[in-house]
Design an enzyme around this catalytic site. Structure first.
Site, PDB file in Angstrom:
ATOM      1  N   ASP A 195       0.189   3.312 -10.739  1.00  0.00           N
ATOM      2  CA  ASP A 195      -0.665   2.470 -11.584  1.00  0.00           C
ATOM      3  C   ASP A 195      -0.550   2.829 -13.066  1.00  0.00           C
ATOM      4  OD1 ASP A 195      -1.667   1.031  -9.371  1.00  0.00           O
ATOM      5  OD2 ASP A 195      -3.208   2.532  -9.018  1.00  0.00           O
ATOM      6  N   ILE A 250       3.235   3.902  -2.163  1.00  0.00           N
ATOM      7  CA  ILE A 250       3.668   4.280  -3.513  1.00  0.00           C
ATOM      8  C   ILE A 250       5.184   4.472  -3.495  1.00  0.00           C
ATOM      9  CG2 ILE A 250       3.546   6.074  -5.293  1.00  0.00           C
ATOM     10  CD1 ILE A 250       0.583   6.428  -4.560  1.00  0.00           C
ATOM     11  N   LEU A 251       5.871   3.803  -4.399  1.00  0.00           N
ATOM     12  CA  LEU A 251       7.329   3.904  -4.458  1.00  0.00           C
ATOM     13  C   LEU A 251       7.726   5.114  -5.303  1.00  0.00           C
ATOM     14  CD1 LEU A 251       8.004   0.102  -4.991  1.00  0.00           C
ATOM     15  CD2 LEU A 251       8.517   1.411  -2.905  1.00  0.00           C
ATOM     16  N   GLU A 277       7.205   5.322 -12.488  1.00  0.00           N
ATOM     17  CA  GLU A 277       7.085   6.438 -11.545  1.00  0.00           C
ATOM     18  C   GLU A 277       5.658   6.986 -11.442  1.00  0.00           C
ATOM     19  OE1 GLU A 277       8.544   6.414 -14.407  1.00  0.00           O
ATOM     20  OE2 GLU A 277       7.765   8.122 -15.535  1.00  0.00           O
ATOM     21  N   HIS A 283      -3.474  -4.622  -9.415  1.00  0.00           N
ATOM     22  CA  HIS A 283      -4.416  -3.569  -9.036  1.00  0.00           C
ATOM     23  C   HIS A 283      -5.840  -4.097  -9.222  1.00  0.00           C
ATOM     24  CE1 HIS A 283      -5.891   0.407  -8.224  1.00  0.00           C
ATOM     25  NE2 HIS A 283      -6.721   0.275  -9.254  1.00  0.00           N
ATOM     26  N   ASN A 293       2.851  -5.110 -10.297  1.00  0.00           N
ATOM     27  CA  ASN A 293       1.845  -4.822  -9.267  1.00  0.00           C
ATOM     28  C   ASN A 293       0.498  -5.372  -9.717  1.00  0.00           C
ATOM     29  OD1 ASN A 293       0.590  -3.402  -6.988  1.00  0.00           O
ATOM     30  ND2 ASN A 293      -0.251  -2.016  -8.535  1.00  0.00           N
ATOM     31  N   MET A 303       0.791  -1.231   0.000  1.00  0.00           N
ATOM     32  CA  MET A 303       0.000   0.000   0.000  1.00  0.00           C
ATOM     33  C   MET A 303       0.829   1.290   0.000  1.00  0.00           C
ATOM     34  SD  MET A 303      -2.888  -1.232  -0.430  1.00  0.00           S
ATOM     35  CE  MET A 303      -3.937  -2.660  -0.112  1.00  0.00           C
TER      36      MET A 303
HETATM   37  C1  GAR Z   1      -5.788  -6.728  -3.313  1.00  0.00           C
HETATM   38  O1  GAR Z   1      -7.105  -6.581  -3.762  1.00  0.00           O
HETATM   39  C2  GAR Z   1      -4.842  -5.923  -4.174  1.00  0.00           C
HETATM   40  O2  GAR Z   1      -5.192  -5.919  -5.540  1.00  0.00           O
HETATM   41  C3  GAR Z   1      -5.033  -4.563  -3.588  1.00  0.00           C
HETATM   42  O3  GAR Z   1      -5.123  -4.767  -2.195  1.00  0.00           O
HETATM   43  C4  GAR Z   1      -5.633  -6.081  -1.945  1.00  0.00           C
HETATM   44  C5  GAR Z   1      -4.638  -6.817  -1.066  1.00  0.00           C
HETATM   45  O4  GAR Z   1      -5.128  -8.057  -0.667  1.00  0.00           O
HETATM   46  N1  GAR Z   1      -3.933  -3.705  -3.941  1.00  0.00           N
HETATM   47  C6  GAR Z   1      -4.041  -2.416  -4.134  1.00  0.00           C
HETATM   48  O5  GAR Z   1      -5.078  -1.808  -4.015  1.00  0.00           O
HETATM   49  C7  GAR Z   1      -2.745  -1.711  -4.519  1.00  0.00           C
HETATM   50  N2  GAR Z   1      -3.027  -0.444  -5.113  1.00  0.00           N
HETATM   51  P1  GAR Z   1      -4.158  -9.216  -0.158  1.00  0.00           P
HETATM   52  O6  GAR Z   1      -3.251  -8.627   0.934  1.00  0.00           O
HETATM   53  O7  GAR Z   1      -5.094 -10.243   0.413  1.00  0.00           O
HETATM   54  O8  GAR Z   1      -3.372  -9.728  -1.324  1.00  0.00           O
END
Ligand code: GAR
Length: 207
Positions: free
Chosen positions: A153, A95-96, A150, A112, A110, A93
């Site tokens: 998403d 942002i790099l 950079e 998304h 990643n 969670m």
């Molecule tokens: C997942 O739905 C992933 O796609 C989302 O967080 C959830 C993590 O679930 N990622 C983002 O929103 C990144 N921008 P998990 O810890 O059970 O894999």
């Protein structure tokens, strides 16, 4: 066989990490080996999932670091120690920065939980993505695996899969369906694809 050394970066429950570990165990991920899991939250359940499979874990919390630079430097040091080739962001969670991503071109992917370019970028993470999709009233959503650059998403798309939004969906119900029908399938498949390309490129370079 030469395998891409993979680090998975997580923040929470780690169901996507679990799918990657399972894919490695049952032979769907053959060109990569998960050798490190880094969490930016000490209490992430994802860490337990990794420990159960005897994968090295590390915790790098932002609150322990002076700034984003130190946070990223600590992560980079761990990656170097383990000779990592490929970074998979699986529910990570943070942002790099461009400083970080520029050092890893086409070597960070990643997952998304939406069909990029919808419901993505800064502020769109986790359940918020599904809340936004339901608020907008889209009838189809899905998941995307993409390279990380950079732009949050904004990197090149590797794979996408659509998932129906159904009457009566809550953000939680929709999140689960997107995971089951898209993320948990796409992430191991995309990881294998990218790892395979990396290994093939290395072998060509050694020829
Ligand atoms: C997942 O739905 C992933 O796609 C989302 O967080 C959830 C993590 O679930 N990622 C983002 O929103 C990144 N921008 P998990 O810890 O059970 O894999």
């Amino acid at each position: 066989m030469l395998k891409a050394q993979i680090a998975v970066l997580v923040s929470g429950g780690g169901t996507n990490l679990q799918q990657l570990l399972d894919a490695e165990q049952d032979g769907r991920l053959t060109h990569g080996e998960i050798v490190l899991v880094i969490s930016d939250h000490a209490d992430a359940y994802a860490l337990e999932r990794a420990e159960k499979r005897h994968v090295t874990t590390a915790i790098v919390e932002k609150k322990e670091c002076a700034d984003q630079k130190e946070f990223e430097q600590r992560i980079l040091a761990l990656l170097a120690q383990k000779h990592i080739d490929l970074i998979v962001l699986a529910g990570f969670m943070t942002i790099l920065s461009a400083d970080f991503t520029n050092q890893w071109p086409r070597r960070i992917i990643n997952v998304h939980p939406a069909l990029i370019p919808s419901f993505c970028g800064k502020g769109y993470y986790g359940l918020k993505v599904h809340e936004a999709a339901l608020d907008y009233g889209v009838k189809v959503t899905g998941a995307t695996v993409h390279f990380v650059n950079e732009v949050p998403d904004g990197g090149e798309i590797i794979m996408q899969k659509a998932v129906d939004v159904l009457p009566g969906d809550t953000p939680e119900i929709l999140q689960r369906r997107v995971m089951e029908q898209a993320e948990w399938i796409l992430l191991p498949a995309a990881t294998e694809l990218v790892a395979k390309t990396m290994i093939e490129d290395k072998e060509k370079a050694n020829d």
